[in-house]
Design an enzyme around this catalytic site. Structure first.
Site, PDB file in Angstrom:
ATOM      1  N   HIS A 112       0.731  -1.362  -0.067  1.00 26.83           N
ATOM      2  CA  HIS A 112       0.275  -0.120   0.011  1.00 26.83           C
ATOM      3  C   HIS A 112       0.973   1.118   0.040  1.00 26.83           C
ATOM      4  O   HIS A 112       0.346   2.159   0.279  1.00 26.83           O
ATOM      5  CB  HIS A 112      -1.012   0.054   1.060  1.00 26.83           C
ATOM      6  CG  HIS A 112      -0.581   0.483   2.756  1.00 26.83           C
ATOM      7  ND1 HIS A 112       0.168  -0.473   3.640  1.00 26.83           N
ATOM      8  CD2 HIS A 112       0.252   1.842   3.554  1.00 26.83           C
ATOM      9  CE1 HIS A 112       0.591  -0.079   4.346  1.00 26.83           C
ATOM     10  NE2 HIS A 112       0.369   1.099   4.432  1.00 26.83           N
ATOM     11  N   ASP A 143       0.202  -7.780   0.862  1.00 27.29           N
ATOM     12  CA  ASP A 143       0.414  -6.003   1.467  1.00 27.29           C
ATOM     13  C   ASP A 143       1.930  -6.491   2.222  1.00 27.29           C
ATOM     14  O   ASP A 143       2.686  -5.456   2.621  1.00 27.29           O
ATOM     15  CB  ASP A 143      -0.334  -5.771   2.834  1.00 27.29           C
ATOM     16  CG  ASP A 143       0.079  -3.845   2.851  1.00 27.29           C
ATOM     17  OD1 ASP A 143       0.434  -3.144   1.595  1.00 27.29           O
ATOM     18  OD2 ASP A 143      -0.503  -3.700   3.634  1.00 27.29           O
ATOM     19  N   SER A 226       4.234   2.619   7.854  1.00 27.01           N
ATOM     20  CA  SER A 226       4.462   1.511   7.242  1.00 27.01           C
ATOM     21  C   SER A 226       5.484   0.746   5.802  1.00 27.01           C
ATOM     22  O   SER A 226       5.641   1.884   5.516  1.00 27.01           O
ATOM     23  CB  SER A 226       3.258   1.716   6.431  1.00 27.01           C
ATOM     24  OG  SER A 226       1.708   1.916   6.714  1.00 27.01           O
TER      25      SER A 226
END
Length: 374
Positions: A112, A143, A226
């Site tokens: 992402h 992911d 992230s």
């Protein structure tokens, strides 16, 4: 979501706003968004230096200072050791983090973070060098993604990975990355749970992936963290921070102290395949090999997953399921939505046998299904 990113060289002067993708997991009262897939054991005393102890009456203050100094020194040693291997990734309209995977210039991050981009700007922790990188491959189902530096600097330092089997609840961990675009940031917490199964939102650039066996941590995880590093006090990466939780009762604001990281075992499995073959060739993820949609009951509440199509020769097809059937349970797990179906299968492996409860023409039926692979 527009968040101004501050220039590290001039903290008081914002640059032009840059969107930082926000991936949050909604937690609602009464709805089990998290499934505990494995038991949790106590902390391993040998895994990290002991935290400062309570001071009994009459204990010399010097011993407290000494214990505190030891813990601070341990933190600083880990930061000095690992932070040079954590990078900031600029993916055109979003910022995220990544970790240096090997000395050939491969960097692992979240899918992402990179979105649909193919080329990136990568900044090392010290910030003096901006390097170009290109996409190797992305695997949104877990992911994860791998990018590669176009030119590999001599001083590139890969991270050291820990053993997922040695991660235990109570261990001290540090999260390193670029939250809100603030590069080289570090937060501290503990491993607060293991074996969590979580599902990402598709909003804000999320992949919608359901990921099993995640590490839950109390270390602050914010947008931009992230793809970074969750590190133990041995300077070993034990996971990649990916999600923070939100509480709808607080206006979907971040729930403090609840973040999730993809375990190092899955990170290495996916990255090694991408680097070797240019894609994931063996996902290890179980599937029914169907396309489904959520259906509702007479009260407009989610009530199951209707099979829109069934792959010929796939797991569901071999077990006799067909389009139009509505799955309501996998084993003992209730299935009300496509997400809950994914969560029910997340802990299984291809080849496992599960009992599927479904309705056909209003009649409830069961079938034993040998699971296929995503």
């Amino acid at each position: 979501m527009e968040i101004p990113v501050l220039d590290d060289a001039s903290p008081s002067a914002p640059r032009s706003p840059r969107r930082v993708r926000r991936l949050l997991l909604p937690l609602s009262a009464g709805a089990c968004a998290l499934a505990l897939a494995a038991g949790c054991s106590g902390a391993d005393p040998a895994a990290a230096p002991a935290a400062p102890k309570a001071v009994p009456s009459g204990t010399a203050q010097g011993s407290v200072t000494r214990d505190t100094g030891d813990l601070e020194a341990a933190y600083q040693a880990v930061i000095n050791d690992v932070l040079p291997s954590v990078v900031q990734i600029d993916a055109s309209d979003s910022l995220g983090s990544g970790i240096v995977y090997d000395d050939k210039g491969h960097i692992v991050t979240n899918a992402h973070v990179i979105g649909e981009e193919k080329s990136f700007k990568v900044t090392v922790a010290t910030g003096e060098t901006v390097m170009d990188a290109s996409l190797v491959s992305s695997y949104p189902e877990q992911d994860l993604a791998v990018i590669k530096l176009d030119e590999v600097p001599d001083a590139l330092k890969p991270v050291k990975f820990g053993d997922a089997e040695r991660v235990e609840v109570g261990q001290i961990v540090l999260a390193m990355g670029s939250p809100l675009g603030l590069s080289s940031s570090v937060t501290q917490g503990i491993v607060s749970a293991l074996g969590r199964t979580v599902s990402e939102s598709r909003s804000g650039g999320g992949t919608g992936a359901t990921i099993a066996n995640m590490v839950q941590t109390s270390a602050a995880i914010n947008p931009g963290n992230s793809g970074g590093a969750l590190v133990n006090l041995r300077s070993e990466v034990i996971g990649i921070p990916t999600l923070a939780a939100t509480d709808p009762q607080l206006g979907d604001s971040a729930a403090p102290g609840i973040g999730f990281a993809i375990p190092v075992s899955m990170v290495r499995t996916v990255a090694d395949q991408i680097i070797k073959d240019g894609k994931v060739t063996d996902s290890g993820r179980a599937a029914l090999n169907i396309t489904g949609r959520t259906v509702v009951d007479d009260s407009y509440r989610p009530a199951g997953v209707a099979l829109v199509s069934v792959d010929r020769g796939g797991a569901a097809d071999e077990a006799g399921l067909r389009a139009g059937d509505i799955i309501t349970k996998i084993g003992d797990s209730e299935v009300t939505t496509v997400t809950s179906l994914s969560e029910a299968l997340a802990g299984d492996k291809p080849g496992d046998k599960v009992t599927v409860t479904y309705t056909r023409g209003g009649d409830s039926r069961t079938a034993e299904v040998t699971l296929g692979e995503i």
